[in-house]
Scaffold this motif. Structure first.
Motif, PDB file in Angstrom:
ATOM      1  N   TRP A   4      18.553 -53.380 -40.386  1.00 11.66           N
ATOM      2  CA  TRP A   4      17.831 -53.503 -41.904  1.00 11.66           C
ATOM      3  C   TRP A   4      18.706 -53.420 -42.685  1.00 11.66           C
ATOM      4  CZ3 TRP A   4      13.317 -53.996 -41.521  1.00 11.66           C
ATOM      5  CH2 TRP A   4      11.931 -53.641 -40.504  1.00 11.66           C
ATOM      6  N   TRP A   5      20.336 -53.348 -43.039  1.00 16.04           N
ATOM      7  CA  TRP A   5      20.713 -53.462 -43.856  1.00 16.04           C
ATOM      8  C   TRP A   5      20.663 -55.074 -44.389  1.00 16.04           C
ATOM      9  CZ3 TRP A   5      22.824 -48.910 -46.404  1.00 16.04           C
ATOM     10  CH2 TRP A   5      23.193 -48.373 -45.198  1.00 16.04           C
ATOM     11  N   ARG A   6      20.414 -55.436 -43.147  1.00 16.18           N
ATOM     12  CA  ARG A   6      20.530 -57.422 -44.539  1.00 16.18           C
ATOM     13  C   ARG A   6      18.953 -57.814 -44.696  1.00 16.18           C
ATOM     14  NH1 ARG A   6      22.920 -57.315 -39.276  1.00 16.18           N
ATOM     15  NH2 ARG A   6      21.184 -58.035 -38.380  1.00 16.18           N
ATOM     16  N   ASP A   7      17.362 -56.831 -44.112  1.00 16.24           N
ATOM     17  CA  ASP A   7      16.386 -57.071 -45.249  1.00 16.24           C
ATOM     18  C   ASP A   7      16.584 -56.294 -46.386  1.00 16.24           C
ATOM     19  OD1 ASP A   7      13.806 -56.472 -44.595  1.00 16.24           O
ATOM     20  OD2 ASP A   7      13.658 -56.996 -43.125  1.00 16.24           O
ATOM     21  N   TRP A   8      16.092 -57.177 -47.643  1.00 20.42           N
ATOM     22  CA  TRP A   8      16.414 -57.736 -48.424  1.00 20.42           C
ATOM     23  C   TRP A   8      14.997 -56.526 -48.664  1.00 20.42           C
ATOM     24  CZ3 TRP A   8      11.425 -58.372 -50.838  1.00 20.42           C
ATOM     25  CH2 TRP A   8      10.121 -58.698 -50.431  1.00 20.42           C
ATOM     26  N   ARG A   9      13.934 -55.796 -47.958  1.00 26.56           N
ATOM     27  CA  ARG A   9      12.899 -55.262 -47.447  1.00 26.56           C
ATOM     28  C   ARG A   9      13.153 -53.950 -48.527  1.00 26.56           C
ATOM     29  NH1 ARG A   9       9.065 -58.201 -44.202  1.00 26.56           N
ATOM     30  NH2 ARG A   9      11.296 -58.044 -43.079  1.00 26.56           N
ATOM     31  N   LEU A  10      14.275 -53.371 -47.499  1.00 29.08           N
ATOM     32  CA  LEU A  10      15.256 -52.174 -47.538  1.00 29.08           C
ATOM     33  C   LEU A  10      15.694 -51.450 -49.087  1.00 29.08           C
ATOM     34  CD1 LEU A  10      16.841 -49.485 -46.550  1.00 29.08           C
ATOM     35  CD2 LEU A  10      18.507 -50.747 -45.702  1.00 29.08           C
ATOM     36  N   TRP A  11      16.226 -52.927 -49.889  1.00 22.24           N
ATOM     37  CA  TRP A  11      16.734 -52.672 -50.955  1.00 22.24           C
ATOM     38  C   TRP A  11      15.738 -52.259 -52.202  1.00 22.24           C
ATOM     39  CZ3 TRP A  11      21.556 -51.246 -50.763  1.00 22.24           C
ATOM     40  CH2 TRP A  11      22.487 -51.795 -49.122  1.00 22.24           C
ATOM     41  N   ALA A  12      14.573 -52.988 -51.845  1.00 18.77           N
ATOM     42  CA  ALA A  12      13.276 -52.754 -53.025  1.00 18.77           C
ATOM     43  C   ALA A  12      12.866 -51.807 -52.474  1.00 18.77           C
ATOM     44  CB  ALA A  12      12.179 -54.743 -52.315  1.00 18.77           C
ATOM     45  N   GLY A  13      12.728 -51.476 -51.751  1.00 21.27           N
ATOM     46  CA  GLY A  13      12.265 -49.976 -51.638  1.00 21.27           C
ATOM     47  C   GLY A  13      13.156 -49.297 -51.748  1.00 21.27           C
ATOM     48  N   GLY A  14      14.018 -49.446 -52.102  1.00 25.36           N
ATOM     49  CA  GLY A  14      15.247 -48.434 -53.196  1.00 25.36           C
ATOM     50  C   GLY A  14      14.881 -48.151 -54.479  1.00 25.36           C
ATOM     51  N   ALA A  15      14.704 -50.079 -54.364  1.00 22.88           N
ATOM     52  CA  ALA A  15      14.275 -49.671 -56.148  1.00 22.88           C
ATOM     53  C   ALA A  15      12.727 -49.036 -56.829  1.00 22.88           C
ATOM     54  CB  ALA A  15      14.234 -51.534 -56.444  1.00 22.88           C
ATOM     55  N   ILE A  16      11.611 -49.812 -55.556  1.00 24.37           N
ATOM     56  CA  ILE A  16      10.642 -48.729 -56.185  1.00 24.37           C
ATOM     57  C   ILE A  16      10.792 -47.021 -56.252  1.00 24.37           C
ATOM     58  CG2 ILE A  16       8.418 -48.230 -54.724  1.00 24.37           C
ATOM     59  CD1 ILE A  16       8.063 -50.966 -53.445  1.00 24.37           C
ATOM     60  N   ALA A  17      11.650 -46.546 -55.206  1.00 21.54           N
ATOM     61  CA  ALA A  17      11.450 -45.060 -55.552  1.00 21.54           C
ATOM     62  C   ALA A  17      12.751 -44.727 -56.661  1.00 21.54           C
ATOM     63  CB  ALA A  17      12.708 -44.450 -54.068  1.00 21.54           C
ATOM     64  N   ALA A  18      13.612 -45.908 -56.855  1.00 20.89           N
ATOM     65  CA  ALA A  18      13.976 -44.925 -58.437  1.00 20.89           C
ATOM     66  C   ALA A  18      13.526 -45.667 -59.810  1.00 20.89           C
ATOM     67  CB  ALA A  18      15.490 -46.558 -57.966  1.00 20.89           C
ATOM     68  N   ALA A  19      12.544 -46.836 -59.933  1.00 16.87           N
ATOM     69  CA  ALA A  19      11.575 -47.006 -61.007  1.00 16.87           C
ATOM     70  C   ALA A  19      10.566 -45.440 -60.957  1.00 16.87           C
ATOM     71  CB  ALA A  19      10.584 -48.535 -60.949  1.00 16.87           C
ATOM     72  N   THR A  20      10.116 -45.894 -59.121  1.00 15.54           N
ATOM     73  CA  THR A  20       8.255 -44.221 -59.399  1.00 15.54           C
ATOM     74  C   THR A  20       9.848 -43.248 -59.900  1.00 15.54           C
ATOM     75  OG1 THR A  20       8.344 -44.638 -57.881  1.00 15.54           O
ATOM     76  CG2 THR A  20       7.820 -42.945 -58.054  1.00 15.54           C
ATOM     77  N   PHE A  21      11.433 -42.931 -60.112  1.00 17.79           N
ATOM     78  CA  PHE A  21      11.815 -41.653 -60.129  1.00 17.79           C
ATOM     79  C   PHE A  21      11.724 -41.897 -61.817  1.00 17.79           C
ATOM     80  CE2 PHE A  21      15.546 -38.394 -59.989  1.00 17.79           C
ATOM     81  CZ  PHE A  21      14.676 -37.327 -60.358  1.00 17.79           C
ATOM     82  N   ALA A  22      12.170 -42.808 -62.435  1.00 12.31           N
ATOM     83  CA  ALA A  22      13.593 -43.531 -63.504  1.00 12.31           C
ATOM     84  C   ALA A  22      12.357 -42.396 -64.572  1.00 12.31           C
ATOM     85  CB  ALA A  22      12.988 -45.115 -64.181  1.00 12.31           C
ATOM     86  N   PRO A  23      10.489 -42.108 -65.052  1.00 10.03           N
ATOM     87  CA  PRO A  23      10.794 -41.095 -66.102  1.00 10.03           C
ATOM     88  C   PRO A  23      11.418 -40.320 -66.411  1.00 10.03           C
ATOM     89  CG  PRO A  23       8.837 -42.675 -64.969  1.00 10.03           C
ATOM     90  CD  PRO A  23       9.777 -42.768 -63.876  1.00 10.03           C
ATOM     91  N   VAL A  24      11.196 -38.983 -65.084  1.00  6.27           N
ATOM     92  CA  VAL A  24      12.137 -38.690 -65.030  1.00  6.27           C
ATOM     93  C   VAL A  24      13.232 -37.931 -65.183  1.00  6.27           C
ATOM     94  CG1 VAL A  24      12.531 -36.588 -63.001  1.00  6.27           C
ATOM     95  CG2 VAL A  24      10.347 -37.961 -63.051  1.00  6.27           C
TER      96      VAL A  24
END
Length: 482
Positions: free
Chosen positions: A180-200
């Motif tokens: 999974w470390w080589r799958d871009w969707r893992l990193w995209a999921g991390g970006a979604i989590a960060a963006a969701t938390f960004a307003p806080v």
């Protein structure tokens, strides 16, 4: 049959939610729902969104404030069952995982009370479900769903960061997950989590990092050094809050899952164990130097309940039915005592009395005293007490809350009530006798203290003071009213 049982339990929890008085913290979070913002001093805002959704549907009352709790716990139970079945498709253990989950007082009772732990637990389960579907299907798109649920869990409570720690531990320690470390969707999921938390994060950055500083100060050990006192409290508290039999099954299941991973590289066992062990280790370490609140480890139990269903021995499996029965008995006892108080227990033996008892009658007593003293408003320094009075006092009575936390809310200031307006300040006798309100004058009452009680059992005593709106007031706000 099992889903009919879940529907019946949910209906019972909704009934209890409507007939049981609110706790002060629940009333406080209701204030949040009336002042929606990306962050608050105590926690991120998800609990406020849950309450706002419930009150829009059912009104600003106990039922509306708690409505989303039983409904989303039912959804979480379904998702947990599906996660277990996806990870172990040949064994169909989902029903047992859901039953053990609901047999815990943390869920049976906590699923009725609206606190930040409730949306955290629900969204944590949703994240576990997304991970289970990811592992079962090997479809990397599930990383995107996981990122969303993980981000929303962080918007519920900061301890959701343990979810990310667990997943990273799994990705490092389990050979079957390395790809999974080589799958871009893992990193995209991390970006979604960060963006969701960004307003806080942005809210904290613009408010002196208030919430991060407050919650960060609760982590770690006290200066006193190593002690076993809090560790014993942690173990005993978890055994009670998780149901003693469920607690035993969860510990055993997690230990056996670790052995399954070590012996045969079981990736499903490793995934679930990674969502339990790092958090358990962190809380255990903290308990060697400071108190761990009993609700904090609740997020570890969804994965542990799956492990308790999947990895226990046949002999221990016989405990599952008694565990479910015990959970039902404990929950029913708590429901009946909280709503009806048939057993007249003193405050020290009855947490439902201390937190839930006598609020309606007490609000009526405070209003009577306000009218008798000629006060124009009611004030309180304790944020939970102020929120309760804001919910329960008759329409037209302003409520002023005095506490530094209110500087972080976009609420009217007391000066908006007019200069030199007099009010009635109510203060618990458990607090320092000197109010923070400048110039507060004690009110002599022939009847003595203002008493909050339930069926003759004293819950708390309060003092009364005459106060006046003045320009040098500390941080204070006028509370919203239903």
């Amino acid at each position: 049959m099992i889903w009919a049982l879940l529907a019946a339990v949910t209906a019972l929890r909704l009934l209890v939610a409507g007939v049981t008085p609110l706790a002060p913290d629940e009333a406080y979070y209701w204030v949040w729902s009336r002042v929606l913002q990306p962050g608050y001093l105590d926690h991120p805002p998800m609990v406020a969104l849950f309450i706002r959704a419930g009150t829009l549907l059912a009104g600003e009352n106990a039922f509306g404030i708690r409505l989303m709790g039983p409904l989303t716990i039912a959804l979480a139970s379904v998702l947990l069952a599906r996660a277990a079945d996806a990870l172990f498709p040949d064994r169909r253990l989902g029903i047992w995982a859901a039953l053990l989950f609901n047999a815990m007082p943390l869920v049976g009772v906590g699923g009725v009370l609206m606190t930040p732990d409730l949306p955290l637990l629900v969204l944590w389960v949703a994240a576990v479900w997304a991970l289970a579907m990811l592992h079962a299907s090997q479809d990397g798109r599930w990383w995107l769903a996981f990122g969303l649920f993980a981000g929303l869990a962080l918007v519920s409570k900061y301890t959701a960061g343990l979810l990310g720690i667990g997943v990273v531990a799994w990705l490092i320690a389990c050979r079957g997950a390395w790809h999974w470390w080589r799958d871009w969707r893992l990193w995209a999921g991390g970006a979604i989590a960060a963006a969701t938390f960004a307003p806080v994060v942005i809210w904290n950055a613009t408010h002196g990092w208030a919430s991060f500083v407050k919650q960060g100060g609760r982590a770690g050990a006290d200066a006193g050094g190593f002690t076993l006192r809090y560790l014993g409290e942690l173990v005993a508290g978890q055994a009670g809050l998780a149901n003693p039999l469920v607690f035993i099954l969860c510990i055993t299941g997690t230990a056996m899952a670790l052995m399954a991973w070590a012996r045969r590289g079981d990736a499903a066992a490793a995934l679930l164990a990674a969502l339990v062990v790092p958090g358990a280790a962190l809380f255990t370490w903290q308990a060697t130097g400071s108190r761990v609140q009993g609700n904090w480890p609740a997020i570890l139990y969804p994965a542990a309940c799956i492990l308790a269903a999947a990895f226990i021995t046949p002999r221990l499996a016989r405990l599952r039915r008694p565990a479910v029965v015990l959970g039902a008995v404990l929950a029913l006892a708590a429901y009946v005592q909280a709503a009806l108080a048939p057993v007249p227990l003193p405050r020290r033996l009855d947490p439902t009395l201390a937190r839930l008892g006598g609020w309606d009658d007490f609000a009526a007593l405070v209003e009577q005293e306000r009218a008798r003293s000629g006060a124009s408003f009611v004030a309180a320094e304790e944020y939970g007490l102020a929120a309760q009075l804001a919910l329960l006092l008759p329409p037209g009575t302003p409520v002023v809350a005095l506490n530094p936390r209110w500087d972080l809310f976009d609420l009217p200031r007391p000066q908006s009530l007019g200069p030199a307006v007099t009010g009635l300040l109510v203060q618990s006798e458990r607090r320092d006798s000197v109010p923070d309100w400048p110039g507060a004058e004690p009110l002599a009452r022939a009847e003595g203290s203002l008493l909050r009680e339930r069926r003759g059992q004293e819950a708390e005593r309060y003092r009364a003071f005459r106060v006046t709106i003045r320009p040098d007031l500390p941080a204070a706000a006028v509370m919203p009213r239903p």
